[in-house]
Motif scaffolding. Structure first.
Motif, PDB file in Angstrom:
ATOM      1  N   GLY A 170       9.713  16.523 144.085  1.00  0.00           N
ATOM      2  CA  GLY A 170       9.207  17.524 144.573  1.00  0.00           C
ATOM      3  C   GLY A 170      10.307  18.540 145.219  1.00  0.00           C
ATOM      4  N   GLN A 171      11.304  17.940 145.295  1.00  0.00           N
ATOM      5  CA  GLN A 171      12.429  18.814 146.035  1.00  0.00           C
ATOM      6  C   GLN A 171      13.343  19.253 145.214  1.00  0.00           C
ATOM      7  N   GLU A 172      14.275  20.480 145.811  1.00  0.00           N
ATOM      8  CA  GLU A 172      14.931  21.319 144.894  1.00  0.00           C
ATOM      9  C   GLU A 172      16.430  20.367 145.010  1.00  0.00           C
ATOM     10  N   VAL A 173      17.324  20.673 144.066  1.00  0.00           N
ATOM     11  CA  VAL A 173      18.513  19.945 143.969  1.00  0.00           C
ATOM     12  C   VAL A 173      19.407  21.190 143.512  1.00  0.00           C
ATOM     13  N   TRP A 174      20.336  21.462 144.349  1.00  0.00           N
ATOM     14  CA  TRP A 174      21.305  22.467 144.370  1.00  0.00           C
ATOM     15  C   TRP A 174      22.600  22.035 143.606  1.00  0.00           C
ATOM     16  N   ILE A 175      22.815  22.323 142.447  1.00  0.00           N
ATOM     17  CA  ILE A 175      24.098  21.731 141.894  1.00  0.00           C
ATOM     18  C   ILE A 175      24.955  23.116 141.327  1.00  0.00           C
ATOM     19  N   ASP A 176      26.032  22.719 140.705  1.00  0.00           N
ATOM     20  CA  ASP A 176      26.919  23.696 140.339  1.00  0.00           C
ATOM     21  C   ASP A 176      26.782  23.934 138.636  1.00  0.00           C
ATOM     22  N   ALA A 177      27.620  24.682 137.852  1.00  0.00           N
ATOM     23  CA  ALA A 177      27.548  24.916 136.668  1.00  0.00           C
ATOM     24  C   ALA A 177      27.986  23.886 135.814  1.00  0.00           C
ATOM     25  N   GLY A 178      28.715  22.968 136.457  1.00  0.00           N
ATOM     26  CA  GLY A 178      29.104  21.857 135.605  1.00  0.00           C
ATOM     27  C   GLY A 178      28.067  20.837 135.083  1.00  0.00           C
ATOM     28  N   TYR A 179      26.916  20.900 135.848  1.00  0.00           N
ATOM     29  CA  TYR A 179      25.766  19.995 135.469  1.00  0.00           C
ATOM     30  C   TYR A 179      24.710  21.062 134.528  1.00  0.00           C
ATOM     31  N   THR A 180      25.261  22.092 133.871  1.00  0.00           N
ATOM     32  CA  THR A 180      24.312  22.666 133.047  1.00  0.00           C
ATOM     33  C   THR A 180      23.950  21.469 132.094  1.00  0.00           C
ATOM     34  N   GLY A 181      22.819  21.773 131.506  1.00  0.00           N
ATOM     35  CA  GLY A 181      22.394  20.759 130.400  1.00  0.00           C
ATOM     36  C   GLY A 181      21.518  19.756 131.013  1.00  0.00           C
ATOM     37  N   LEU A 182      21.353  19.434 132.357  1.00  0.00           N
ATOM     38  CA  LEU A 182      20.645  18.373 132.761  1.00  0.00           C
ATOM     39  C   LEU A 182      19.239  18.733 133.361  1.00  0.00           C
ATOM     40  N   GLU A 183      19.006  20.013 133.188  1.00  0.00           N
ATOM     41  CA  GLU A 183      17.856  20.505 133.777  1.00  0.00           C
ATOM     42  C   GLU A 183      16.473  19.912 133.395  1.00  0.00           C
ATOM     43  N   ASP A 184      16.465  19.252 132.172  1.00  0.00           N
ATOM     44  CA  ASP A 184      15.246  18.499 131.623  1.00  0.00           C
ATOM     45  C   ASP A 184      15.431  17.248 132.189  1.00  0.00           C
ATOM     46  N   ALA A 185      16.544  16.475 132.337  1.00  0.00           N
ATOM     47  CA  ALA A 185      16.422  15.275 132.878  1.00  0.00           C
ATOM     48  C   ALA A 185      15.978  15.191 134.341  1.00  0.00           C
ATOM     49  N   LEU A 186      16.517  16.242 135.121  1.00  0.00           N
ATOM     50  CA  LEU A 186      16.120  16.207 136.432  1.00  0.00           C
ATOM     51  C   LEU A 186      14.838  16.759 136.671  1.00  0.00           C
ATOM     52  N   THR A 187      14.234  17.395 135.896  1.00  0.00           N
ATOM     53  CA  THR A 187      12.677  17.896 135.958  1.00  0.00           C
ATOM     54  C   THR A 187      12.092  16.423 135.598  1.00  0.00           C
ATOM     55  N   ASP A 188      12.511  15.779 134.625  1.00  0.00           N
ATOM     56  CA  ASP A 188      11.813  14.316 134.346  1.00  0.00           C
ATOM     57  C   ASP A 188      11.755  13.509 135.660  1.00  0.00           C
ATOM     58  N   LYS A 189      12.809  13.611 136.503  1.00  0.00           N
ATOM     59  CA  LYS A 189      12.598  12.772 137.461  1.00  0.00           C
ATOM     60  C   LYS A 189      11.905  13.370 138.608  1.00  0.00           C
ATOM     61  N   GLY A 190      11.213  14.666 138.582  1.00  0.00           N
ATOM     62  CA  GLY A 190      10.417  15.290 139.517  1.00  0.00           C
ATOM     63  C   GLY A 190      11.078  16.176 140.518  1.00  0.00           C
ATOM     64  N   VAL A 191      12.377  16.574 140.204  1.00  0.00           N
ATOM     65  CA  VAL A 191      12.783  17.524 141.162  1.00  0.00           C
ATOM     66  C   VAL A 191      13.008  18.573 140.302  1.00  0.00           C
ATOM     67  N   LYS A 192      13.157  19.768 141.185  1.00  0.00           N
ATOM     68  CA  LYS A 192      13.472  21.245 140.697  1.00  0.00           C
ATOM     69  C   LYS A 192      14.936  21.588 140.988  1.00  0.00           C
ATOM     70  N   PRO A 193      15.548  21.556 139.584  1.00  0.00           N
ATOM     71  CA  PRO A 193      17.038  22.073 139.529  1.00  0.00           C
ATOM     72  C   PRO A 193      17.153  23.422 139.802  1.00  0.00           C
ATOM     73  N   ILE A 194      18.239  23.574 140.836  1.00  0.00           N
ATOM     74  CA  ILE A 194      18.926  24.882 141.121  1.00  0.00           C
ATOM     75  C   ILE A 194      20.302  24.865 140.606  1.00  0.00           C
ATOM     76  N   ILE A 195      20.491  25.516 139.475  1.00  0.00           N
ATOM     77  CA  ILE A 195      22.144  25.414 138.801  1.00  0.00           C
ATOM     78  C   ILE A 195      22.665  26.784 138.819  1.00  0.00           C
ATOM     79  N   CYS A 196      23.963  26.730 139.239  1.00  0.00           N
ATOM     80  CA  CYS A 196      24.454  28.201 138.822  1.00  0.00           C
ATOM     81  C   CYS A 196      24.657  28.333 137.468  1.00  0.00           C
ATOM     82  N   GLU A 197      24.694  29.566 136.937  1.00  0.00           N
ATOM     83  CA  GLU A 197      24.996  29.952 135.719  1.00  0.00           C
ATOM     84  C   GLU A 197      26.422  30.046 135.405  1.00  0.00           C
ATOM     85  N   LYS A 198      26.494  29.571 133.829  1.00  0.00           N
ATOM     86  CA  LYS A 198      28.017  29.607 133.398  1.00  0.00           C
ATOM     87  C   LYS A 198      28.387  30.571 132.687  1.00  0.00           C
TER      88      LYS A 198
END
Length: 85
Positions: free
Chosen positions: A34-62
């Protein structure tokens, strides 16, 4: 790292040839649901895996070659980076 206290709450140790993004999903435990996870553009592509873990990914765009970031995307990344830093 905890956003409020700036204390590192988890880590993984790997050999140098393993990219950080390979370990990111494994560091998300039940307590972060239920928490937000703030990560940089190097983690683009992990949105689905992080969402499946129950967190909200906030990722910089590349940006990409011949497709640079728009001014609004740059501004959005600046706002995200202030929290992520």
């Amino acid at each position: 790292m905890d956003k409020k206290t700036k204390i590192i709450t988890g880590y993984a140790v790997t050999s140098v040839n393993v990219h950080d993004s390979k370990e990111a999903v494994g560091l998300i435990t039940e307590e972060y649901k239920g928490q937000e996870v703030w990560i940089d553009a190097g983690y683009t592509g992990l949105e689905d895996a992080l969402t499946d873990k129950g967190v909200k990914p906030i990722i910089c765009e590349k940006g990409f070659r011949n497709h640079p970031l728009t001014d609004s995307q740059k501004q959005s990344n600046r706002e995200k980076s202030t929290v992520r830093s």
